[in-house]
Design a protein around this motif. Structure first.
Motif, PDB file in Angstrom:
ATOM      1  N   LYS A  12      10.286  28.650  36.217  1.00  0.00           N
ATOM      2  CA  LYS A  12       9.657  27.714  37.305  1.00  0.00           C
ATOM      3  C   LYS A  12       8.560  27.232  36.935  1.00  0.00           C
ATOM      4  O   LYS A  12       8.046  25.878  37.112  1.00  0.00           O
ATOM      5  CB  LYS A  12       9.864  28.226  38.371  1.00  0.00           C
ATOM      6  CG  LYS A  12      11.169  28.477  39.141  1.00  0.00           C
ATOM      7  CD  LYS A  12      11.107  29.291  40.354  1.00  0.00           C
ATOM      8  CE  LYS A  12      12.461  29.407  41.099  1.00  0.00           C
ATOM      9  NZ  LYS A  12      12.758  29.976  42.340  1.00  0.00           N
ATOM     10  N   PHE A  13       7.363  28.029  36.179  1.00  0.00           N
ATOM     11  CA  PHE A  13       6.225  27.744  35.814  1.00  0.00           C
ATOM     12  C   PHE A  13       6.346  26.527  34.648  1.00  0.00           C
ATOM     13  O   PHE A  13       5.593  25.789  34.654  1.00  0.00           O
ATOM     14  CB  PHE A  13       5.675  28.878  35.129  1.00  0.00           C
ATOM     15  CG  PHE A  13       5.229  30.150  36.135  1.00  0.00           C
ATOM     16  CD1 PHE A  13       5.174  29.807  37.679  1.00  0.00           C
ATOM     17  CD2 PHE A  13       4.956  31.162  35.762  1.00  0.00           C
ATOM     18  CE1 PHE A  13       4.967  30.653  38.485  1.00  0.00           C
ATOM     19  CE2 PHE A  13       4.761  32.221  36.694  1.00  0.00           C
ATOM     20  CZ  PHE A  13       4.830  32.119  38.055  1.00  0.00           C
ATOM     21  N   ASP A  14       7.309  26.777  33.570  1.00  0.00           N
ATOM     22  CA  ASP A  14       7.552  25.721  32.646  1.00  0.00           C
ATOM     23  C   ASP A  14       7.959  24.496  33.275  1.00  0.00           C
ATOM     24  O   ASP A  14       7.376  23.482  32.828  1.00  0.00           O
ATOM     25  CB  ASP A  14       8.418  26.304  31.690  1.00  0.00           C
ATOM     26  CG  ASP A  14       8.170  27.696  30.749  1.00  0.00           C
ATOM     27  OD1 ASP A  14       6.886  27.848  30.813  1.00  0.00           O
ATOM     28  OD2 ASP A  14       8.871  28.192  30.291  1.00  0.00           O
ATOM     29  N   ASP A  15       9.041  24.368  34.335  1.00  0.00           N
ATOM     30  CA  ASP A  15       9.381  23.373  34.837  1.00  0.00           C
ATOM     31  C   ASP A  15       8.155  22.606  35.402  1.00  0.00           C
ATOM     32  O   ASP A  15       8.283  21.313  35.553  1.00  0.00           O
ATOM     33  CB  ASP A  15      10.665  23.648  35.984  1.00  0.00           C
ATOM     34  CG  ASP A  15      11.763  24.153  35.199  1.00  0.00           C
ATOM     35  OD1 ASP A  15      11.872  23.920  34.054  1.00  0.00           O
ATOM     36  OD2 ASP A  15      12.676  24.890  35.919  1.00  0.00           O
ATOM     37  N   HIS A  16       7.489  23.465  36.113  1.00  0.00           N
ATOM     38  CA  HIS A  16       6.137  22.858  36.824  1.00  0.00           C
ATOM     39  C   HIS A  16       5.206  21.981  35.923  1.00  0.00           C
ATOM     40  O   HIS A  16       4.920  20.906  36.108  1.00  0.00           O
ATOM     41  CB  HIS A  16       5.465  23.922  37.541  1.00  0.00           C
ATOM     42  CG  HIS A  16       4.314  23.548  38.360  1.00  0.00           C
ATOM     43  ND1 HIS A  16       4.485  22.641  39.691  1.00  0.00           N
ATOM     44  CD2 HIS A  16       2.984  23.265  38.258  1.00  0.00           C
ATOM     45  CE1 HIS A  16       3.542  22.234  40.190  1.00  0.00           C
ATOM     46  NE2 HIS A  16       2.616  22.996  39.176  1.00  0.00           N
ATOM     47  N   ARG A  17       5.168  22.907  34.642  1.00  0.00           N
ATOM     48  CA  ARG A  17       4.224  22.039  33.743  1.00  0.00           C
ATOM     49  C   ARG A  17       4.839  20.723  33.118  1.00  0.00           C
ATOM     50  O   ARG A  17       4.289  19.706  33.348  1.00  0.00           O
ATOM     51  CB  ARG A  17       4.126  23.004  32.442  1.00  0.00           C
ATOM     52  CG  ARG A  17       3.203  24.249  32.667  1.00  0.00           C
ATOM     53  CD  ARG A  17       2.800  25.095  31.358  1.00  0.00           C
ATOM     54  NE  ARG A  17       2.038  26.078  31.361  1.00  0.00           N
ATOM     55  CZ  ARG A  17       2.738  27.150  31.734  1.00  0.00           C
ATOM     56  NH1 ARG A  17       4.197  27.431  31.578  1.00  0.00           N
ATOM     57  NH2 ARG A  17       1.850  28.547  31.966  1.00  0.00           N
TER      58      ARG A  17
END
Length: 559
Positions: free
Chosen positions: A59-64
């Motif tokens: 989810k962190f990667d998707d947010h980036r």
């Protein structure tokens, strides 16, 4: 024993907790991301922890990725030519409309050809129980128009929601790939802008489709910040193809039934007669031409249902095939529709008992095999007249002392409506008493009611002519109510009479070749003896009068 990193316990429940990376903590809105493992058991929590932490980090990667996409999309854009975006959007919207029409035709064909497989495949698309139950109800009722419409609506609404999610979140990987495919060589800003335009155009086309406007070309709102020019999309000219050649190519690939071919050939002849100067170039026929043709059909007395469901449906289907196979550029039938509606007092009706009794008595006096036996067979089986008109002597069989009809396509390129139409139906005792088996024996194993058929699947089967002649004979003998189709009113009567005498609706469906009404009915398989017991409840010829008490005239109570 120390707990694994990231595992915490709050009020008896375990959670996975991961610190939000510094580079996104401000936009993420919190410093820690915490998700429940939905268990109070330590061992089970440890088992789930690794997968949950990986999910949170994704989810962190998707947010980036979302931040990067939004940054590009929101950056000041160089000037783009609004018209070039509009042209690309309109072209893509037309393609989506064409695709939706083809999907509808394919779904309808699948529903007719393989109803069981269609039900199995389509039912998996409904995650909510109420959606599935409604779909199952429509399938049980056999209303394919509503079934296909319901699936199309769900499919389109799901796609619209997905496209809006892509635009709202910036998760536009698929759209960006589509934009690059449509217009290679764009810089990043123009690339993203085109992806947004295509997304909005597809949403508009799908919304038009749901509202019944398949021709609608609502495009994305014009972009206001423009500087770099995108070349307008151009479509190379296609070589001309005649209406007949286009029809023949569609026929060769789709292999429709002979009756469909016969009807649709007549429709193509009508279109050619309306525009003889364009018959050799199907691509030259325009939407305006289609409207003129539709208006002419209205003037000649064709009903709205016939125009929409036969004439326009034929042309849209043929042209959709042409567009998909790069034979014509556009489908001129999209969006053309007769505005009339079915009037009260025009729906089909069954014969009443008096009429069936009179028709069967007339048939008893005939020497022509078709006139003598087909009305009786239709009345005793509730079959479509085309099903019994193509019976072969070898299709009249016996098992465990029960004589029955094996209703299936004739071997010389005959056809029946669908898979469920193939069935076995016991012969009513009254037909046996009247000598039907002796008639069959005298005819041998071949056709009972026609001499021979060509065997060419592209031509009408010989039994069709027999059915038509029978209908004309019935009309000539005084059965002139336009709401009572001369042959098919017997099928309506059988359904009604079977209910009146108390035959289980499941048995009626099995006898008539109707689809099961629900999932449970699919497990019901009556044998010949059960079917015969049901059929014996129907009196042939029927009692002429049924009074308001529901008692037959020979069952009236005495004082």
């Amino acid at each position: 024993m120390n707990a694994p990193t990231g595992l915490i316990k709050i009020k008896g429940r375990y959670y996975a907790q991961v610190r939000v990376p510094l580079d996104i903590v401000e936009s993420y809105g919190r410093k820690q991301h915490k998700e429940s493992l939905k268990t109070g058991d330590y061992t089970e929590a440890c088992r789930q922890l690794h997968a949950k932490v990986a999910s949170i980090k994704q989810k962190f990667d998707d947010h980036r990725a979302t931040l990067k996409t939004k940054a590009v999309a929101e950056a000041p854009m160089p000037a783009l030519t609004p018209q070039s975006f509009a042209d690309l959007g309109r072209q893509y919207g037309r393609e989506i409309a064409e695709r939706e029409l083809t999907v509808r035709a394919d779904l309808y064909e699948a529903a007719i050809a393989e109803p069981k497989e269609f039900w199995r495949s389509a039912s998996q698309k409904f995650s909510e129980s109420d959606q599935f139950n409604y779909f199952d109800k429509l399938m049980a009722e056999g209303d394919l128009d509503r079934v296909v419409g319901y699936i199309i609506r769900k499919r389109s609404e799901d796609r619209i929601a997905d496209l809006k999610r892509m635009v709202d979140t910036g998760d536009m990987g698929d759209l960006l790939a589509l934009a690059l495919e449509r217009q290679p060589g764009l810089d990043r800003r123009a690339h993203v802008a085109l992806a947004l335009t295509l997304a909005r155009s597809e949403i508009a086309a799908l919304q038009n489709s749901l509202s019944g406007d398949l021709e609608g070309h609502r495009t994305a709102p014009a972009l206001t910040q423009t500087s770099a020019s995108i070349p307008a999309s151009t479509t190379p000219a296609l070589p001309p193809i005649s209406l007949d050649a286009l029809f023949d190519k569609w026929k060769a690939e789709t292999k429709p039934s002979a009756s469909t071919l016969s009807t649709w050939r007549g429709i193509i002849r009508s279109l050619k007669a309306a525009f003889p100067e364009k018959a050799d170039d199907a691509g030259s026929i325009t939407t305006e031409d289609m409207i003129k043709w539709k208006d002419h059909l209205v003037v000649t007395g064709k009903t709205a249902k016939t125009i929409n469901a036969s004439y326009l449906a034929c042309v849209r289907t043929i042209y959709a095939y042409g567009v998909n196979n790069k034979l014509v550029a556009v489908n001129p039938g999209l969006g053309v529709k007769s505005a009339g509606s079915r009037k009260a007092g025009t729906g089909r009706l069954p014969y009443n008992n008096d009429e069936v009794a009179r028709l069967l008595e007339l048939a008893r006096g005939e020497t022509s095999p078709a006139k003598r036996w087909l009305p009786w067979l239709a009345a005793q089986t509730g079959s479509r007249i085309s099903e019994v008109a193509q019976l072969q002597g070898s299709y009249v069989m016996e098992q465990d002392g029960i004589h029955y009809l094996d209703i299936k396509p004739a071997p010389d390129a005959g056809s029946i409506k669908e898979e469920i139409s193939e069935r076995t139906v016991p012969i009513h005792p009254q037909l046996i008493a009247d000598g039907f088996l002796n008639f069959v024996k005298g005819k041998g194993d071949g056709p009972l009611f026609y001499r021979r058929s060509s065997g060419d699947p592209d031509k009408k089967h010989a039994s069709k002519g027999v059915s038509n002649h029978l209908g004309a004979w019935i009309r000539e003998n005084g059965f002139t109510d336009p709401r009572k189709a001369p042959n098919h009113a017997l099928r309506h009567w059988f359904k009604t009479e079977a209910s009146r005498v108390g035959i289980d609706s499941r048995d009626v469906d099995k006898l008539q070749g109707h689809a099961p009404r629900n999932e449970a009915d699919k497990y019901y398989h009556p044998d010949l003896s059960m079917k015969l017991a049901a059929l014996k409840k129907i009196k042939l010829p029927p009692v002429k009068k049924v009074d308001e008490t529901g008692l037959d005239s020979d069952e009236q109570p005495t004082d």
